[in-house]
Design a protein around this motif. Structure first.
Motif, short mmCIF file in Angstrom:
data_model
loop_
_atom_site.label_atom_id
_atom_site.label_comp_id
_atom_site.label_asym_id
_atom_site.label_seq_id
_atom_site.Cartn_x
_atom_site.Cartn_y
_atom_site.Cartn_z
N ASN A 101 54.85 49.25 51.90
CA ASN A 101 54.25 47.94 52.13
C ASN A 101 54.66 47.02 50.99
OD1 ASN A 101 52.65 48.60 54.52
ND2 ASN A 101 51.47 49.87 53.13
N ARG A 102 55.22 45.87 51.31
CA ARG A 102 55.73 44.93 50.31
C ARG A 102 54.59 44.11 49.73
NH1 ARG A 102 60.34 40.45 51.51
NH2 ARG A 102 61.09 40.26 49.38
N LEU A 103 54.56 43.99 48.40
CA LEU A 103 53.55 43.21 47.69
C LEU A 103 54.25 42.19 46.81
CD1 LEU A 103 51.29 46.13 46.40
CD2 LEU A 103 51.04 44.85 48.52
N GLU A 104 53.80 40.95 46.85
CA GLU A 104 54.26 39.94 45.90
C GLU A 104 53.19 39.80 44.84
OE1 GLU A 104 55.62 35.25 45.59
OE2 GLU A 104 55.06 36.08 47.53
N LEU A 105 53.59 39.86 43.58
CA LEU A 105 52.66 39.73 42.46
C LEU A 105 52.93 38.39 41.80
CD1 LEU A 105 53.17 43.35 41.11
CD2 LEU A 105 51.37 42.52 42.65
N ILE A 106 51.89 37.57 41.66
CA ILE A 106 52.01 36.22 41.13
C ILE A 106 51.12 36.10 39.90
CG2 ILE A 106 51.69 33.76 41.64
CD1 ILE A 106 51.83 34.58 44.66
N GLU A 107 51.72 35.68 38.77
CA GLU A 107 50.97 35.51 37.52
C GLU A 107 49.89 34.46 37.71
OE1 GLU A 107 49.71 36.36 34.00
OE2 GLU A 107 51.80 36.98 34.15
N ALA A 108 48.66 34.79 37.33
CA ALA A 108 47.54 33.85 37.43
C ALA A 108 47.73 32.72 36.42
CB ALA A 108 46.23 34.56 37.16
N PRO A 109 47.29 31.51 36.76
CA PRO A 109 47.36 30.42 35.78
C PRO A 109 46.52 30.74 34.55
CG PRO A 109 46.33 29.69 37.86
CD PRO A 109 46.69 31.14 38.01
N ALA A 110 46.81 30.06 33.47
CA ALA A 110 46.12 30.32 32.20
C ALA A 110 44.61 30.11 32.31
CB ALA A 110 46.69 29.44 31.10
N GLU A 111 44.18 29.11 33.11
CA GLU A 111 42.74 28.89 33.25
C GLU A 111 42.12 30.04 34.02
OE1 GLU A 111 44.63 26.89 36.79
OE2 GLU A 111 45.02 26.82 34.67
N THR A 112 40.87 30.27 33.80
CA THR A 112 40.17 31.38 34.44
C THR A 112 39.96 31.08 35.92
OG1 THR A 112 39.04 31.85 32.38
CG2 THR A 112 38.10 32.80 34.37
N SER A 113 40.34 32.00 36.75
CA SER A 113 40.16 31.88 38.19
C SER A 113 38.74 32.32 38.54
CB SER A 113 41.17 32.77 38.90
OG SER A 113 40.81 32.95 40.25
N PRO A 114 38.13 31.71 39.56
CA PRO A 114 36.80 32.17 39.98
C PRO A 114 36.84 33.55 40.60
CG PRO A 114 37.65 30.52 41.50
CD PRO A 114 38.61 30.58 40.34
N PHE A 115 38.04 34.07 40.87
CA PHE A 115 38.16 35.38 41.50
C PHE A 115 38.45 36.49 40.51
CE2 PHE A 115 39.34 32.34 44.79
CZ PHE A 115 38.42 32.68 45.76
N VAL A 116 38.46 36.19 39.20
CA VAL A 116 38.79 37.22 38.21
C VAL A 116 37.76 38.33 38.27
CG1 VAL A 116 39.00 37.72 35.75
CG2 VAL A 116 40.01 35.65 36.68
N LEU A 117 38.25 39.54 38.38
CA LEU A 117 37.38 40.71 38.38
C LEU A 117 37.47 41.36 37.01
CD1 LEU A 117 38.49 42.22 41.79
CD2 LEU A 117 36.47 40.86 41.33
N ARG A 118 36.35 41.62 36.39
CA ARG A 118 36.35 42.23 35.08
C ARG A 118 37.05 43.58 35.12
NH1 ARG A 118 31.11 44.09 32.92
NH2 ARG A 118 32.01 45.80 31.80
N ASP A 119 37.97 43.78 34.18
CA ASP A 119 38.72 45.03 34.05
C ASP A 119 39.62 45.33 35.25
OD1 ASP A 119 37.50 45.47 31.59
OD2 ASP A 119 35.81 46.49 32.54
N HIS A 120 39.95 44.31 36.03
CA HIS A 120 40.87 44.50 37.14
C HIS A 120 41.96 43.45 37.05
CE1 HIS A 120 38.53 47.56 39.15
NE2 HIS A 120 37.47 46.86 38.80
N HIS A 121 43.09 43.71 37.69
CA HIS A 121 44.24 42.83 37.57
C HIS A 121 44.37 41.86 38.72
CE1 HIS A 121 45.58 45.27 34.26
NE2 HIS A 121 45.37 46.34 35.00
N VAL A 122 44.01 42.24 39.92
CA VAL A 122 44.19 41.38 41.06
C VAL A 122 43.08 40.35 41.10
CG1 VAL A 122 44.29 41.31 43.58
CG2 VAL A 122 45.38 43.17 42.34
N THR A 123 43.45 39.06 41.28
CA THR A 123 42.46 38.01 41.23
C THR A 123 42.37 37.21 42.51
OG1 THR A 123 44.06 36.53 40.21
CG2 THR A 123 42.60 37.77 38.73
N GLU A 124 43.43 37.14 43.30
CA GLU A 124 43.39 36.41 44.55
C GLU A 124 44.30 37.10 45.55
OE1 GLU A 124 43.78 32.12 44.63
OE2 GLU A 124 43.56 32.14 42.47
N LEU A 125 44.24 36.66 46.78
CA LEU A 125 45.05 37.28 47.81
C LEU A 125 45.59 36.21 48.73
CD1 LEU A 125 45.32 39.16 50.51
CD2 LEU A 125 42.87 39.15 50.41
#
Length: 137
Positions: free
Chosen positions: A109-133
């Motif tokens: 399954n192909r996944l695209e990984l996109i660097e999050a912007p420097a500002e904090t996203s409302p989707f940031v999960l503590r101790d996890h890397h994925v923030t949006e979909l």
């Protein structure tokens, strides 16, 4: 017009693939497995994606269109790409701009990984890397 949010995305995995899926999605990507007694059944895994869910379901895999992929916004892209490469997962940056890369899960399954912007996203999960979909079908 109807306002819509992604509830969940389901990707295929081969029968018996749960252990490999957990190693990739939990250990490498840092997603938290989501358990729900009302929905849990053999052959299905669920991972939290902010307010959405990624489901992996065992079954016959018929292939996928080359352009189809799941796009995930991640924190700390460079270290994540190093972990993926060290675990022998493909990383392809050739077709994308800076701050983006493609990889594949253990099932192709192909996944695209996109660097999050420097500002904090409302989707940031503590101790996890994925923030949006995002989905591209």
């Amino acid at each position: 017009m109807v306002a819509a949010l992604v509830h969940h995305v389901q990707l295929p995995m081969p029968p018996g693939g749960a252990r490999v899926a957990r190693r990739f999605y939990e250990s490498l990507l840092g997603l938290r497995e989501h358990r729900d007694p009302a929905l849990d059944r053999p052959g299905v895994l669920r991972f939290a994606l902010g307010g959405a869910r990624l489901d992996l379901s065992e079954g016959l895999y018929s292939g996928v269109a080359p352009q189809a992929h799941l796009a995930l916004t991640v924190q700390d892209l460079a270290p994540l790409l190093r972990r993926l490469q060290a675990a022998e997962h493909p990383v392809d940056r050739s077709l994308l701009s800076e701050g983006r890369a493609y990889t594949e899960d253990p099932f192709g399954n192909r996944l695209e990984l996109i660097e999050a912007p420097a500002e904090t996203s409302p989707f940031v999960l503590r101790d996890h890397h994925v923030t949006e979909l995002k989905l591209a079908l």
